[in-house]
Design a protein around this motif. Sequence first.
Motif, short mmCIF file in Angstrom:
data_model
loop_
_atom_site.label_atom_id
_atom_site.label_comp_id
_atom_site.label_asym_id
_atom_site.label_seq_id
_atom_site.Cartn_x
_atom_site.Cartn_y
_atom_site.Cartn_z
N VAL A 76 63.75 64.95 70.83
CA VAL A 76 63.51 64.95 69.39
C VAL A 76 64.61 64.15 68.68
O VAL A 76 64.32 63.34 67.78
N ALA A 77 65.85 64.37 69.08
CA ALA A 77 66.95 63.60 68.50
C ALA A 77 66.78 62.12 68.80
O ALA A 77 67.06 61.26 67.94
N GLY A 78 66.31 61.80 70.00
CA GLY A 78 66.08 60.41 70.36
C GLY A 78 64.99 59.77 69.52
O GLY A 78 65.10 58.60 69.11
N LEU A 79 63.93 60.52 69.23
CA LEU A 79 62.84 59.99 68.41
C LEU A 79 63.34 59.68 66.99
O LEU A 79 63.00 58.64 66.41
N LYS A 80 64.13 60.57 66.44
CA LYS A 80 64.66 60.36 65.09
C LYS A 80 65.60 59.16 65.06
O LYS A 80 65.58 58.37 64.10
N ALA A 81 66.41 59.03 66.10
CA ALA A 81 67.32 57.88 66.16
C ALA A 81 66.54 56.58 66.29
O ALA A 81 66.87 55.57 65.67
N LEU A 82 65.48 56.59 67.11
CA LEU A 82 64.66 55.40 67.30
C LEU A 82 63.98 54.97 66.01
O LEU A 82 63.86 53.78 65.72
N ALA A 83 63.56 55.94 65.22
CA ALA A 83 62.92 55.63 63.94
C ALA A 83 63.88 54.92 62.99
O ALA A 83 63.45 54.20 62.07
N GLY A 84 65.18 55.10 63.20
CA GLY A 84 66.16 54.46 62.34
C GLY A 84 66.59 53.07 62.78
O GLY A 84 67.35 52.41 62.07
N LEU A 85 66.10 52.62 63.94
CA LEU A 85 66.48 51.30 64.43
C LEU A 85 65.65 50.20 63.76
O LEU A 85 64.54 50.44 63.30
N PRO A 86 66.18 48.97 63.70
CA PRO A 86 65.44 47.87 63.08
C PRO A 86 64.14 47.57 63.81
O PRO A 86 63.98 47.89 65.00
N ASP A 87 63.21 46.96 63.10
CA ASP A 87 61.93 46.58 63.68
C ASP A 87 62.12 45.45 64.69
O ASP A 87 62.65 44.39 64.35
N PRO A 88 61.70 45.64 65.95
CA PRO A 88 61.84 44.56 66.93
C PRO A 88 60.74 43.50 66.81
O PRO A 88 60.83 42.45 67.43
N ILE A 89 59.71 43.79 66.02
CA ILE A 89 58.57 42.88 65.88
C ILE A 89 58.74 42.00 64.64
O ILE A 89 59.20 42.46 63.60
N GLY A 90 58.35 40.75 64.76
CA GLY A 90 58.37 39.85 63.61
C GLY A 90 59.73 39.24 63.31
O GLY A 90 59.92 38.64 62.25
N ARG A 91 60.67 39.40 64.24
CA ARG A 91 62.00 38.82 64.03
C ARG A 91 61.95 37.33 64.29
O ARG A 91 61.53 36.88 65.35
N VAL A 92 62.39 36.53 63.30
CA VAL A 92 62.41 35.08 63.45
C VAL A 92 63.60 34.70 64.32
O VAL A 92 64.75 34.90 63.95
#
Length: 424
Positions: A76-92
């Motif tokens: 659960v802690a990992g899921l919350k941390a992952l939600a706070g990471l930048p979007d890996p999709i659409g990065r130029v």
Amino acid sequence: MSTLELARKAKLASIPLSDTAVELRNRALLAMAEALQERASEIVAANQIDLEASAELGDALRKRLVFNDKKLADVVAGLKALAGLPDPIGRVMTRTELAEGLHLQRVSCPIGVIGIIFEARPDALVQISSLCLKSGNAVLLKGGREALHTNRILAEVIREATVSVGIPGDWIQLLETREDVNEMLHLNEYIDLIVPRGSNSFVKYIMENTTIPVLGHSAGICHLYLDASAESRMAAKIAVDAKSQAPATCNTIETLLVHQEAAGRLLPVVCEALRQAKVELRGDEASRRIVPDLLPATEEDWSTEYLSLVLSIKVVADVQEAVDHINRYGSHHTDAIVTQDAATARFFQRRVDSADVFWNASTRFADGFRFGLGAEVGISTSKIHSRGPVGLEGLTIYKWLIDGSGDTVAPFAEGTRKFTHRTE
């Protein structure tokens, strides 16, 4: 439902999933965390069924199978941390002006459908599926049969939670049998990448029996080299952690190499610390002259992944011999050096042909969570696409985009102008 039909469903779901906003994917991750907490008692009860049916498992494997309140809190802690990471999709990744009004970009995007075969660790199901969701990939999951009931309820909870916020339900599919795995290997039309996690023989079998790209490692034969200037207490501390902290993992050392000029000083201290950690020690002739009660090591020991509290020891002439030994017998996974000499450390890091090469640090740091990647779907020793712990970035590829204004190739060939701008 057949594996083929499940793969088709995942493929269809992968297209709209790849185009979801990061805010939606983050809401889905938080919904997963909330749902897992709400259904904690059901999940733990299902896990107890698996544990009771697997009483014959060894302690190390049984420990991996456990999914209790602590494991639940961790995921659960990992899921919350992952939600706070930048979007890996659409990065130029790059921008190039090919000519006035004609712009080329390389942009990160999901791989598509990931087939992941993993060991009997229910927490891995949550970590893997969450990484795939955050990176916009659909996933086919095949866990160890020992965790069947736990995996079923976890997949059900995750699917329902993500659907509740608007994610296409078929993005996650659970496979359950060995036949499913064999069928998966032939579904090139629907599966874009396979990530196998398991024994050496199993990973090799996967690599040899599919034409789908495979991202993984077939062994974890890791080394720790103690250089001439290594400080004895640091060497002992790192050696004990790298061997005994979790001996059944792929980033645990299997061979200790020691510089001949420091062997007499280091080996008695390090071997005593390892013995206190209940490690069985096997040594070559040179190391046994210093520590006589070591068991004799054979040629086979240098290429063995013990995955247990066994360690082989070899004395080497210098850092070059250490590098040569690692590149010959190692699996290109994770290797480390202990030294006070920066030039020697950098030589070692440049010359050792492994995905992870550490200086004065335990090989146990070779982990997606510890790298700050949120988690990992596995460790890759490949030299194509992704290497080392595979997190969000390793689950993306890129596409080329051109924005023009009526441009055609024929006149473009004459006197083009090129300006390149790269972004981080």
